[in-house]
Design a protein around this motif. Sequence first.
Motif, PDB file in Angstrom:
ATOM      1  N   ILE A 168      -3.249  -7.796   9.086  1.00  0.00           N
ATOM      2  CA  ILE A 168      -3.395  -8.325   7.733  1.00  0.00           C
ATOM      3  C   ILE A 168      -2.308  -7.742   6.848  1.00  0.00           C
ATOM      4  CG2 ILE A 168      -4.939  -8.334   5.719  1.00  0.00           C
ATOM      5  CD1 ILE A 168      -7.265  -8.373   7.646  1.00  0.00           C
ATOM      6  N   MET A 169      -1.835  -8.515   5.881  1.00  0.00           N
ATOM      7  CA  MET A 169      -0.746  -8.063   5.018  1.00  0.00           C
ATOM      8  C   MET A 169      -1.125  -6.813   4.227  1.00  0.00           C
ATOM      9  SD  MET A 169       1.348 -11.300   3.486  1.00  0.00           S
ATOM     10  CE  MET A 169       2.797 -11.871   4.372  1.00  0.00           C
ATOM     11  N   GLY A 170      -0.096  -6.096   3.824  1.00  0.00           N
ATOM     12  CA  GLY A 170      -0.275  -4.852   3.080  1.00  0.00           C
ATOM     13  C   GLY A 170       0.649  -3.794   3.650  1.00  0.00           C
ATOM     14  N   ARG A 171       1.867  -3.754   3.130  1.00  0.00           N
ATOM     15  CA  ARG A 171       2.894  -2.878   3.714  1.00  0.00           C
ATOM     16  C   ARG A 171       2.571  -1.402   3.481  1.00  0.00           C
ATOM     17  NH1 ARG A 171       6.814  -5.408   1.781  1.00  0.00           N
ATOM     18  NH2 ARG A 171       7.235  -4.153  -0.063  1.00  0.00           N
ATOM     19  N   ASN A 172       2.383  -1.019   2.219  1.00  0.00           N
ATOM     20  CA  ASN A 172       2.096   0.380   1.903  1.00  0.00           C
ATOM     21  C   ASN A 172       0.694   0.579   1.346  1.00  0.00           C
ATOM     22  OD1 ASN A 172       4.802   1.238   2.548  1.00  0.00           O
ATOM     23  ND2 ASN A 172       5.445   0.306   0.614  1.00  0.00           N
ATOM     24  N   CYS A 173      -0.034  -0.504   1.216  1.00  0.00           N
ATOM     25  CA  CYS A 173      -1.383  -0.469   0.641  1.00  0.00           C
ATOM     26  C   CYS A 173      -2.339  -1.200   1.578  1.00  0.00           C
ATOM     27  CB  CYS A 173      -1.372  -1.129  -0.743  1.00  0.00           C
ATOM     28  SG  CYS A 173      -3.000  -1.310  -1.494  1.00  0.00           S
ATOM     29  N   GLY A 174      -3.402  -0.521   1.989  1.00  0.00           N
ATOM     30  CA  GLY A 174      -4.329  -1.114   2.952  1.00  0.00           C
ATOM     31  C   GLY A 174      -5.516  -1.823   2.351  1.00  0.00           C
ATOM     32  N   ASP A 175      -5.475  -2.123   1.049  1.00  0.00           N
ATOM     33  CA  ASP A 175      -6.642  -2.716   0.394  1.00  0.00           C
ATOM     34  C   ASP A 175      -7.102  -4.023   1.037  1.00  0.00           C
ATOM     35  OD1 ASP A 175      -6.726  -0.616  -1.339  1.00  0.00           O
ATOM     36  OD2 ASP A 175      -6.671  -1.819  -3.170  1.00  0.00           O
ATOM     37  N   LEU A 176      -6.161  -4.919   1.339  1.00  0.00           N
ATOM     38  CA  LEU A 176      -6.555  -6.194   1.936  1.00  0.00           C
ATOM     39  C   LEU A 176      -7.309  -5.976   3.241  1.00  0.00           C
ATOM     40  CD1 LEU A 176      -3.701  -8.875   1.571  1.00  0.00           C
ATOM     41  CD2 LEU A 176      -6.087  -9.080   0.878  1.00  0.00           C
ATOM     42  N   ALA A 177      -6.781  -5.130   4.098  1.00  0.00           N
ATOM     43  CA  ALA A 177      -7.420  -4.868   5.386  1.00  0.00           C
ATOM     44  C   ALA A 177      -8.757  -4.156   5.200  1.00  0.00           C
ATOM     45  CB  ALA A 177      -6.494  -4.040   6.268  1.00  0.00           C
ATOM     46  N   LEU A 178      -8.811  -3.189   4.278  1.00  0.00           N
ATOM     47  CA  LEU A 178     -10.046  -2.432   4.057  1.00  0.00           C
ATOM     48  C   LEU A 178     -11.157  -3.335   3.531  1.00  0.00           C
ATOM     49  CD1 LEU A 178     -11.652   0.178   3.935  1.00  0.00           C
ATOM     50  CD2 LEU A 178     -10.597   0.659   1.706  1.00  0.00           C
ATOM     51  N   TYR A 179     -10.858  -4.110   2.510  1.00  0.00           N
ATOM     52  CA  TYR A 179     -11.870  -5.013   1.953  1.00  0.00           C
ATOM     53  C   TYR A 179     -12.291  -6.065   2.989  1.00  0.00           C
ATOM     54  CZ  TYR A 179     -11.614  -3.380  -2.916  1.00  0.00           C
ATOM     55  OH  TYR A 179     -11.702  -2.641  -4.080  1.00  0.00           O
ATOM     56  N   ALA A 180     -11.328  -6.566   3.747  1.00  0.00           N
ATOM     57  CA  ALA A 180     -11.640  -7.566   4.777  1.00  0.00           C
ATOM     58  C   ALA A 180     -12.500  -6.974   5.880  1.00  0.00           C
ATOM     59  CB  ALA A 180     -10.349  -8.128   5.362  1.00  0.00           C
ATOM     60  N   SER A 181     -12.300  -5.690   6.170  1.00  0.00           N
ATOM     61  CA  SER A 181     -13.102  -5.061   7.222  1.00  0.00           C
ATOM     62  C   SER A 181     -14.567  -4.972   6.820  1.00  0.00           C
ATOM     63  CB  SER A 181     -12.554  -3.668   7.557  1.00  0.00           C
ATOM     64  OG  SER A 181     -12.869  -2.733   6.543  1.00  0.00           O
ATOM     65  N   VAL A 182     -14.816  -4.648   5.547  1.00  0.00           N
ATOM     66  CA  VAL A 182     -16.192  -4.560   5.061  1.00  0.00           C
ATOM     67  C   VAL A 182     -16.812  -5.955   4.969  1.00  0.00           C
ATOM     68  CG1 VAL A 182     -17.660  -3.872   3.121  1.00  0.00           C
ATOM     69  CG2 VAL A 182     -15.741  -2.418   3.817  1.00  0.00           C
ATOM     70  N   LEU A 191      -5.317   1.763   8.692  1.00  0.00           N
ATOM     71  CA  LEU A 191      -4.676   1.662   7.388  1.00  0.00           C
ATOM     72  C   LEU A 191      -3.514   2.646   7.273  1.00  0.00           C
ATOM     73  CD1 LEU A 191      -8.011   1.768   5.354  1.00  0.00           C
ATOM     74  CD2 LEU A 191      -6.730  -0.288   5.983  1.00  0.00           C
ATOM     75  N   PRO A 192      -2.501   2.322   6.457  1.00  0.00           N
ATOM     76  CA  PRO A 192      -1.385   3.252   6.274  1.00  0.00           C
ATOM     77  C   PRO A 192      -1.812   4.538   5.571  1.00  0.00           C
ATOM     78  CG  PRO A 192      -1.173   1.364   4.793  1.00  0.00           C
ATOM     79  CD  PRO A 192      -2.278   1.044   5.748  1.00  0.00           C
ATOM     80  N   GLU A 193      -2.951   4.501   4.879  1.00  0.00           N
ATOM     81  CA  GLU A 193      -3.419   5.689   4.144  1.00  0.00           C
ATOM     82  C   GLU A 193      -4.162   6.683   5.048  1.00  0.00           C
ATOM     83  OE1 GLU A 193      -3.551   2.159   1.238  1.00  0.00           O
ATOM     84  OE2 GLU A 193      -4.114   2.544   3.322  1.00  0.00           O
ATOM     85  N   ASP A 307      -9.369   4.159  -2.018  1.00  0.00           N
ATOM     86  CA  ASP A 307     -10.819   4.067  -2.171  1.00  0.00           C
ATOM     87  C   ASP A 307     -11.514   4.736  -0.979  1.00  0.00           C
ATOM     88  OD1 ASP A 307     -13.464   3.368  -2.609  1.00  0.00           O
ATOM     89  OD2 ASP A 307     -12.979   1.350  -3.328  1.00  0.00           O
ATOM     90  N   GLU A 308     -11.664   6.041  -1.081  1.00  0.00           N
ATOM     91  CA  GLU A 308     -12.280   6.816   0.003  1.00  0.00           C
ATOM     92  C   GLU A 308     -13.727   6.390   0.258  1.00  0.00           C
ATOM     93  OE1 GLU A 308     -10.883   8.932   1.963  1.00  0.00           O
ATOM     94  OE2 GLU A 308      -9.015   9.536   0.961  1.00  0.00           O
ATOM     95  N   LYS A 309     -14.429   6.061  -0.799  1.00  0.00           N
ATOM     96  CA  LYS A 309     -15.838   5.678  -0.648  1.00  0.00           C
ATOM     97  C   LYS A 309     -15.978   4.395   0.153  1.00  0.00           C
ATOM     98  CE  LYS A 309     -20.212   6.384  -1.445  1.00  0.00           C
ATOM     99  NZ  LYS A 309     -20.895   7.596  -0.934  1.00  0.00           N
ATOM    100  N   LEU A 310     -15.154   3.397  -0.151  1.00  0.00           N
ATOM    101  CA  LEU A 310     -15.240   2.135   0.578  1.00  0.00           C
ATOM    102  C   LEU A 310     -14.846   2.334   2.045  1.00  0.00           C
ATOM    103  CD1 LEU A 310     -15.918  -0.851   0.315  1.00  0.00           C
ATOM    104  CD2 LEU A 310     -13.516  -1.299  -0.207  1.00  0.00           C
ATOM    105  N   TYR A 311     -13.875   3.217   2.277  1.00  0.00           N
ATOM    106  CA  TYR A 311     -13.472   3.514   3.655  1.00  0.00           C
ATOM    107  C   TYR A 311     -14.631   4.170   4.410  1.00  0.00           C
ATOM    108  CZ  TYR A 311     -10.794   5.419   7.572  1.00  0.00           C
ATOM    109  OH  TYR A 311     -10.339   5.732   8.823  1.00  0.00           O
ATOM    110  N   GLU A 312     -15.338   5.091   3.744  1.00  0.00           N
ATOM    111  CA  GLU A 312     -16.497   5.744   4.363  1.00  0.00           C
ATOM    112  C   GLU A 312     -17.573   4.716   4.689  1.00  0.00           C
ATOM    113  OE1 GLU A 312     -19.958   9.044   3.230  1.00  0.00           O
ATOM    114  OE2 GLU A 312     -18.364   8.570   1.799  1.00  0.00           O
ATOM    115  N   ILE A 313     -17.804   3.790   3.736  1.00  0.00           N
ATOM    116  CA  ILE A 313     -18.798   2.732   3.954  1.00  0.00           C
ATOM    117  C   ILE A 313     -18.408   1.885   5.164  1.00  0.00           C
ATOM    118  CG2 ILE A 313     -19.707   0.580   2.986  1.00  0.00           C
ATOM    119  CD1 ILE A 313     -19.511   1.941   0.209  1.00  0.00           C
ATOM    120  N   SER A 314     -17.120   1.540   5.262  1.00  0.00           N
ATOM    121  CA  SER A 314     -16.666   0.690   6.369  1.00  0.00           C
ATOM    122  C   SER A 314     -16.908   1.349   7.724  1.00  0.00           C
ATOM    123  CB  SER A 314     -15.174   0.351   6.214  1.00  0.00           C
ATOM    124  OG  SER A 314     -14.352   1.476   6.527  1.00  0.00           O
TER     125      SER A 314
END
Length: 319
Positions: A168-182, A191-193, A307-314
Motif C-alpha cells: 500500500i502507498m506511503g513512502r515515509n508514512c505508514g498511515d494508509l497501511a496501518l488504517y487499512a490493516s485495522v 510499516l516504515p515506523e 499513532d502508537e495506540k492504533l498500532y497496538e490495537i492492530s
Amino acid sequence: MNKIAVLTSGGDAPGMNAAIRAVVRTALHNGLKVMGVERGYAGLLNNELKPMNRSSVSDIIQRGGTILRTARCLEFKQEEYRKKAADILKKNGVDALVVIGGDGSFMGAKLLSKLGVKTIGLPGTIDNDLPYTDYTIGFDTALNTALDAINKLRDTSTSHERVSVVEIMGRNCGDLALYASVAGGAESVLLPEKEYDKDELCGLIKSGKASGKMHNLVLVAEGIGGSEELAKYIESRTGIETRATILGHIQRGGSPTACDRVLASKLGFRAVELLLEGKTSRVVGIRDNKIIDDDIDDALAMKRKFDEKLYEISKIISY
C-alpha cells in the motif's frame, strides 16, 4: 485584494477538485477574481494561468484527480525561478496564491512568501504525512480504495488458502497501511515506523495455519517495499502458497468520499477567509475535528507523531 490564483502541485489526491471548487466559489462570492494555474509550479513558470468563474468548477466535486493538472518542478528549488514565478503572478495582477499539495508544495509556497507573494497552503496528499493536521485531503478515499482491494483479495486468498502480501502507498508514512490493516482485518502490517522480523512474521503465519486459519493477509507500506521478495520468503519458510499484490497508483484515483469532499470544501473556504483577513504564509488543516491554521514555517518544522495506540490495537485484534 482583488485577484487570487489557485494551483495543485505534487502527487494528485482525490478531493483536490472539491478544494479548487471551494476556493473559486468562495472567492467569487466575496467579490474577488480568480485564476487557475495549470500544471502546478511548472505551469506557473510557463505562465499557464487562466481566468476561472463559477461554471469553471461545475460538475467537478465528484471527480478524482485535479482539473488544473499537476506536475513536479525541480527548477522551483532555485531562487531565480521562484523570482520569475513571483514576477509572473504580479504581471497577471494576482495578489495571493492558494497552493494545494504536500510538503514539497508547501515549501514552494513558503519560499514564494519570502518574495512578497501572499500564500495559503491546503493539505492535498493521500499519504496523510503532514504532521500539523490530523487528516489530509485524499487520505480517506485512498484508504477506502485500498480497503476495497483488500476485501477482494481476501476472497481469493481464502478460496486458495494462501497468504496475500499487499503493498500500500506511503513512502515515509505508514498511515494508509496501518488504517487499512485495522479496517481490513489484516493479520500483520509492516510499516516504515516500526522494525519487523521476517522469521517472526513467518512464525505467526504458521501458527495461524495450525490453528485453522484459511488465509493470512500481510499489509506492507510502500516505504518498506520488497513485497515480491517477501512473498517468496514467506512461501519458502512456511510452505504456504503466497502471492504479492502492489496496489500502486490505483489508490490515487477515483471519486472522492464524502469525508474528503466535505474536508476539502471546509479547508478551501477557510483559505479564502484567511486571505480576506489579511493573513499570509499559513496552512489550513483539521485538528480534533476543528478547522485550524498554522504558520507555514511552524507546520513544516513539526515532527510527525506515529499513532502508537492504533498500532497496538492492530496487533491485539489481528489474531
